[in-house]
Write a protein that holds these residues in place. Structure first.
Motif, mmCIF file in Angstrom:
data_model
loop_
_atom_site.group_PDB
_atom_site.id
_atom_site.type_symbol
_atom_site.label_atom_id
_atom_site.label_comp_id
_atom_site.label_asym_id
_atom_site.label_seq_id
_atom_site.Cartn_x
_atom_site.Cartn_y
_atom_site.Cartn_z
ATOM 1 N N LYS A 91 0.699 -1.316 0.041
ATOM 2 C CA LYS A 91 0.020 -0.099 -0.093
ATOM 3 C C LYS A 91 1.016 1.236 -0.003
ATOM 4 N N PRO A 92 0.473 2.470 -0.533
ATOM 5 C CA PRO A 92 1.150 3.603 -0.335
ATOM 6 C C PRO A 92 0.865 4.275 0.906
ATOM 7 N N ALA A 93 1.869 4.835 1.347
ATOM 8 C CA ALA A 93 2.138 5.601 2.723
ATOM 9 C C ALA A 93 0.728 6.610 2.780
ATOM 10 N N ALA A 94 -0.105 6.294 3.727
ATOM 11 C CA ALA A 94 -1.078 7.464 3.966
ATOM 12 C C ALA A 94 -0.500 8.743 4.271
ATOM 13 N N THR A 95 -1.182 9.757 3.726
ATOM 14 C CA THR A 95 -0.662 11.185 4.089
ATOM 15 C C THR A 95 -1.839 11.993 4.969
ATOM 16 N N GLY A 96 -3.085 11.342 4.910
ATOM 17 C CA GLY A 96 -4.294 12.145 5.723
ATOM 18 C C GLY A 96 -4.433 11.367 7.251
ATOM 19 N N GLY A 97 -5.189 12.005 7.728
ATOM 20 C CA GLY A 97 -5.358 11.757 9.175
ATOM 21 C C GLY A 97 -5.319 10.339 9.548
ATOM 22 N N THR A 98 -5.115 9.895 10.734
ATOM 23 C CA THR A 98 -5.049 8.540 10.957
ATOM 24 C C THR A 98 -6.484 8.048 11.227
ATOM 25 N N ASP A 99 -7.385 8.927 11.577
ATOM 26 C CA ASP A 99 -8.825 8.371 11.796
ATOM 27 C C ASP A 99 -9.452 7.997 10.432
ATOM 28 N N ALA A 100 -9.426 8.899 9.372
ATOM 29 C CA ALA A 100 -9.735 8.591 8.081
ATOM 30 C C ALA A 100 -9.251 7.318 7.428
ATOM 31 N N GLU A 101 -7.697 7.052 7.761
ATOM 32 C CA GLU A 101 -7.126 5.519 7.222
ATOM 33 C C GLU A 101 -7.995 4.878 7.924
ATOM 34 N N GLY A 102 -7.864 4.669 9.346
ATOM 35 C CA GLY A 102 -8.354 3.623 10.096
ATOM 36 C C GLY A 102 -9.967 3.277 9.674
ATOM 37 N N GLU A 103 -10.756 4.310 9.256
ATOM 38 C CA GLU A 103 -12.092 4.205 8.747
ATOM 39 C C GLU A 103 -11.903 3.253 7.486
ATOM 40 N N ALA A 104 -11.082 3.757 6.482
ATOM 41 C CA ALA A 104 -10.627 3.130 5.188
ATOM 42 C C ALA A 104 -10.355 1.571 5.303
ATOM 43 N N ILE A 105 -9.572 1.319 6.514
ATOM 44 C CA ILE A 105 -8.827 -0.138 6.609
ATOM 45 C C ILE A 105 -10.178 -0.799 7.290
ATOM 46 N N ALA A 106 -11.112 -0.052 8.055
ATOM 47 C CA ALA A 106 -11.958 -1.050 8.644
ATOM 48 C C ALA A 106 -13.095 -1.455 7.630
ATOM 49 N N GLN A 107 -13.384 -0.464 6.616
ATOM 50 C CA GLN A 107 -14.283 -0.561 5.489
ATOM 51 C C GLN A 107 -14.161 -1.786 4.793
ATOM 52 N N ALA A 108 -12.513 -1.740 4.458
ATOM 53 C CA ALA A 108 -11.716 -2.726 3.315
ATOM 54 C C ALA A 108 -12.157 -4.228 4.097
ATOM 55 N N LEU A 109 -11.679 -4.240 5.216
ATOM 56 C CA LEU A 109 -11.481 -5.485 5.772
ATOM 57 C C LEU A 109 -13.101 -5.981 6.206
ATOM 58 N N SER A 110 -14.038 -5.117 6.387
ATOM 59 C CA SER A 110 -15.580 -5.465 6.641
ATOM 60 C C SER A 110 -16.125 -6.099 5.400
ATOM 61 N N ALA A 111 -15.451 -5.549 4.373
ATOM 62 C CA ALA A 111 -16.132 -5.937 2.909
ATOM 63 C C ALA A 111 -15.724 -7.181 2.577
ATOM 64 N N ARG A 112 -14.865 -7.782 3.167
ATOM 65 C CA ARG A 112 -14.182 -9.243 2.810
ATOM 66 C C ARG A 112 -14.972 -10.211 3.583
#
Length: 93
Positions: free
Chosen positions: A72-93
């Motif tokens: 994955k590319p290193a995230a540059t935004g806020g950690t909350d936004a990234e945590g949300e993206a990870i949770a959404q991706a993992l929940s979709a699996r």
């Protein structure tokens, strides 16, 4: 509608899925327990969670290593936004 991290963070009980549990713990401030879960898994998803945890911790060089391991590319935004993206991706699996 609250974001995934808000829903995840506010759950009374942790999720059963280990990596979602690691996110839940990390969002609630239990970095050590979250890190232990991420570190015990050799997969790319765990490496992504691991990278996020090191960003939360403020350890950018270590996070960069785990982003490479996750493919994955290193995230540059806020950690909350990234945590949300990870949770959404993992929940979709």
């Amino acid at each position: 509608m609250p974001g995934m991290t808000e829903r995840l963070r506010d759950r009374a009980d942790p999720p059963d899925a280990p990596l979602l549990r690691a996110l839940w713990l990390g969002l609630r401030g239990d970095w050590e327990a979250a890190h232990g879960i991420a570190q015990a898994d050799d997969g790319a998803d765990a490496a992504w969670v691991h990278a996020w945890l090191h960003r939360v911790e403020g350890d950018a060089p270590n996070a960069a290593y785990w982003y490479r391991r996750a493919g994955k590319p290193a995230a540059t935004g806020g950690t909350d936004a990234e945590g949300e993206a990870i949770a959404q991706a993992l929940s979709a699996r």
